[in-house]
Design an enzyme around this catalytic site. Structure first.
Site, PDB file in Angstrom:
ATOM      1  N   ASP A 166      29.774  33.844  42.327  1.00  0.00           N
ATOM      2  CA  ASP A 166      31.192  33.956  42.662  1.00  0.00           C
ATOM      3  C   ASP A 166      31.892  35.033  41.829  1.00  0.00           C
ATOM      4  OD1 ASP A 166      33.595  33.400  43.821  1.00  0.00           O
ATOM      5  OD2 ASP A 166      33.936  31.515  42.754  1.00  0.00           O
ATOM      6  N   HIS A 167      32.757  35.769  42.475  1.00  0.00           N
ATOM      7  CA  HIS A 167      33.568  36.795  41.811  1.00  0.00           C
ATOM      8  C   HIS A 167      32.732  37.723  40.929  1.00  0.00           C
ATOM      9  CE1 HIS A 167      37.667  36.276  43.040  1.00  0.00           C
ATOM     10  NE2 HIS A 167      37.433  34.988  43.147  1.00  0.00           N
ATOM     11  N   GLU A 270      30.465  38.203  50.806  1.00  0.00           N
ATOM     12  CA  GLU A 270      31.916  37.987  50.880  1.00  0.00           C
ATOM     13  C   GLU A 270      32.613  39.043  50.028  1.00  0.00           C
ATOM     14  OE1 GLU A 270      33.852  34.154  50.945  1.00  0.00           O
ATOM     15  OE2 GLU A 270      34.956  34.611  49.118  1.00  0.00           O
ATOM     16  N   LYS A 312      46.189  27.635  39.916  1.00  0.00           N
ATOM     17  CA  LYS A 312      45.046  26.747  39.731  1.00  0.00           C
ATOM     18  C   LYS A 312      45.449  25.270  39.718  1.00  0.00           C
ATOM     19  CE  LYS A 312      42.364  30.273  39.111  1.00  0.00           C
ATOM     20  NZ  LYS A 312      41.378  30.647  40.108  1.00  0.00           N
ATOM     21  N   HIS A 344      40.587  31.409  48.815  1.00  0.00           N
ATOM     22  CA  HIS A 344      40.230  31.155  47.413  1.00  0.00           C
ATOM     23  C   HIS A 344      41.307  30.329  46.718  1.00  0.00           C
ATOM     24  CE1 HIS A 344      37.062  34.472  46.554  1.00  0.00           C
ATOM     25  NE2 HIS A 344      36.868  33.884  47.717  1.00  0.00           N
TER      26      HIS A 344
HETATM   27 ZN    ZN Z   1      39.145  34.349  44.215  1.00  0.00          ZN
END
Ligand code: ZN
Length: 494
Positions: A166-167, A270, A312, A344
């Site tokens: 991820d990321h 992605e 978040k 996200h």
């Molecule tokens: Zn993100």
């Protein structure tokens, strides 16, 4: 129970005094003549009986002339398990209609998560971490993968799951994730996205960009029809888009050509342009998609930065009408170019899930991460009030430091003093957005806090508690993540 399983349990009873109570009931799986299950213990282990048992590393023995091995949960044994039982190995899932990412930061959440996905057809991504999360939790992608594989084996979740690097921003990190068989790479192009362009006047932008013929031809002087939406781009909007995204597009193309073109990697791809201060307008989304099409870059998902705020661990902040209007166009653009929209920071965005389900027509990837950490702390507040209080105080003391890494609008004065709250009221803090954010963004500090002699202050006590209370943790996640799915599905199931 199958005859094979009965026979297996009978044989098991002849081994080191083991009985059915020593193993996880849903963990009995067979391949060819070999049965493998997971044994309970202070540290769990695998038990393999049959000719293939010898593939595992561990002590080998015999019972009735059949070999068996008690195998520790090491990466090497994880690899053996993934080879013998394909459902424990991640698969690419972004081409499925619906997928849902769950960054299990502690390596303890998959059991609870898996229960949710027994009832919903979305495909889960159980293994999903960014490099920053790995650093803050002292984990590796090997651990992350193993935690997912061993958990699905333990609970008998055989439908399949994905693994998301991820990321990722660097080639070496992409190579690391791909080398372990991660089935999705989320490229984070934010370092190449310019955040200063929104503050520039039209004149400044005009001077910085000169349009070439291709750009003019592709975008200017026409109405682009996407489903029922008409997109028109002015010259200055085009110049702004080139300034903001030009370098990010070249970077994305480079990564795609290096790792993904012609199915070089079987992993999904992605692109995330969400971790930036610049919201992606529908026009800019169209521009990014069209430019990538011209580069022949094929995305499986794209994560724009939507309008409003996706902070978040709390609900959406912003104008929901505007969000819905733009979401509708973003979803149509994604369909037009043949990829799914990825959402996200999807933890706890309860007020918009149904809109997401509706406008994506049930084709989405939603990514959550920190909320399973918050549920782990929620568990601490229920089961160990004293420990919770001392962590809470510590988290408050580290808030300023942690805030440097996140965009949050936390108001510490809205958090009640934990010393004034009764034990029963402590869990109510998890309904308080400000308290949620403090605990959310300080997770790395909490897990890594050491005393003067170099001993962890909270870490070991926390992991012991979480292990001991694993069934309550699973219940909390089942309820909490279940709520996410329920609302998403409401949007397209009617
Ligand atoms: Zn993100």
């Amino acid at each position: 129970m199958s005859n094979e399983s009965k026979k297996f349990l009978k044989t098991l009873s002849k081994v080191e005094g083991l009985s059915v109570d020593d193993l996880y009931p849903k963990s009995i799986h067979q391949v060819e003549d070999t049965v493998v299950c997971m044994l309970k213990g202070d540290v769990d282990s695998l038990f393999a009986l049959g000719s293939l048992a010898l593939k595992f590393e561990g002590k080998a023995h015999n019972v009735d002339g059949i070999p068996y091995v008690i195998a520790p949960l090491t990466f090497k044994n994880g690899q053996v398990l993934r080879a013998l039982f394909p459902f424990t190995k991640p698969i690419p899932v972004l081409h499925k209609q619906r997928s849902f990412g769950l960054g299990d930061r502690l390596g303890l959440a998959t059991e609870g998560h898996a229960r949710v996905f027994e009832s919903y057809d979305a495909y889960p991504i159980f293994a999903q971490q960014s490099i920053r999360e790995l650093a803050l939790t002292h984990r590796t992608y090997e651990d992350v993968l193993d935690a997912a594989s061993f958990s699905v084996f333990k609970v008998g979740f055989t439908r399949g799951f994905g693994a998301d690097g991820d990321h990722l921003k660097k080639k070496k990190d992409i190579e690391y994730a791909l080398s372990l068989g991660f089935t999705m790479i989320t490229l984070d192009a934010s370092d190449y996205i310019r955040n200063d362009v929104n503050g520039m006047t039209d004149e400044q932008v005009d001077q910085l960009v000169s349009l070439d013929e291709h750009h003019k031809e592709r975008y200017l002087g026409k109405v682009i029809e996407i489903e029922k939406h008409n997109i028109e781009i002015t010259e200055i909007e085009l110049k702004r888009a080139i300034l903001v995204y030009g370098k990010a597009l070249a970077f994305t193309n480079d990564i795609y050509q290096t790792y993904f073109v012609n199915q070089k990697a079987s992993a999904n791809f992605e692109l995330s342009i969400d971790e930036t201060a610049t919201p992606t307008t529908p026009i800019q989304h169209y521009f990014v998609a069209k430019e990538l099409e011209c580069y022949n870059v094929k995305l499986d998902t794209l994560a724009p930065r939507f309008c409003g705020e996706f902070q978040k661990g709390i609900d959406y902040i912003g104008d929901i009408n505007q969000f819905e209007k733009e979401l509708e166009i973003h979803a149509a653009i994604a369909r037009h170019f043949g990829y799914k929209l990825s959402i996200h920071s999807g933890s706890d965005k309860f007020s918009i899930f149904t809109l997401i389900g509706k406008h994506t027509k049930g084709h989405f990837h939603v990514k959550t991460a920190g909320t399973n950490w918050l549920e782990a702390m929620h568990l601490v507040s229920i089961k160990s009030p004293t420990l919770y209080r001392s962590i809470h105080h510590y988290a408050l003391s580290m808030f300023d430091e942690a805030q440097k890494f996140y965009h949050v609008t936390t108001d510490l004065t809205k958090i009640p003093n934990v010393d004034d709250l009764s034990d029963q009221d402590l869990p109510l803090l998890f309904k308080n957005n400000d308290a949620r954010q403090v605990l959310h963004i300080t997770y790395g500090f909490i897990l890594n806090h050491k005393d003067d002699s170099g001993q962890f202050v909270f870490r070991n006590e926390l992991f012991n508690l979480w292990k001991q209370e694993s069934s309550t943790y699973s219940d909390l996640l089942y309820t909490h993540i279940g709520k996410h799915l329920e609302l998403l599905y409401k949007g397209f199931n009617g």
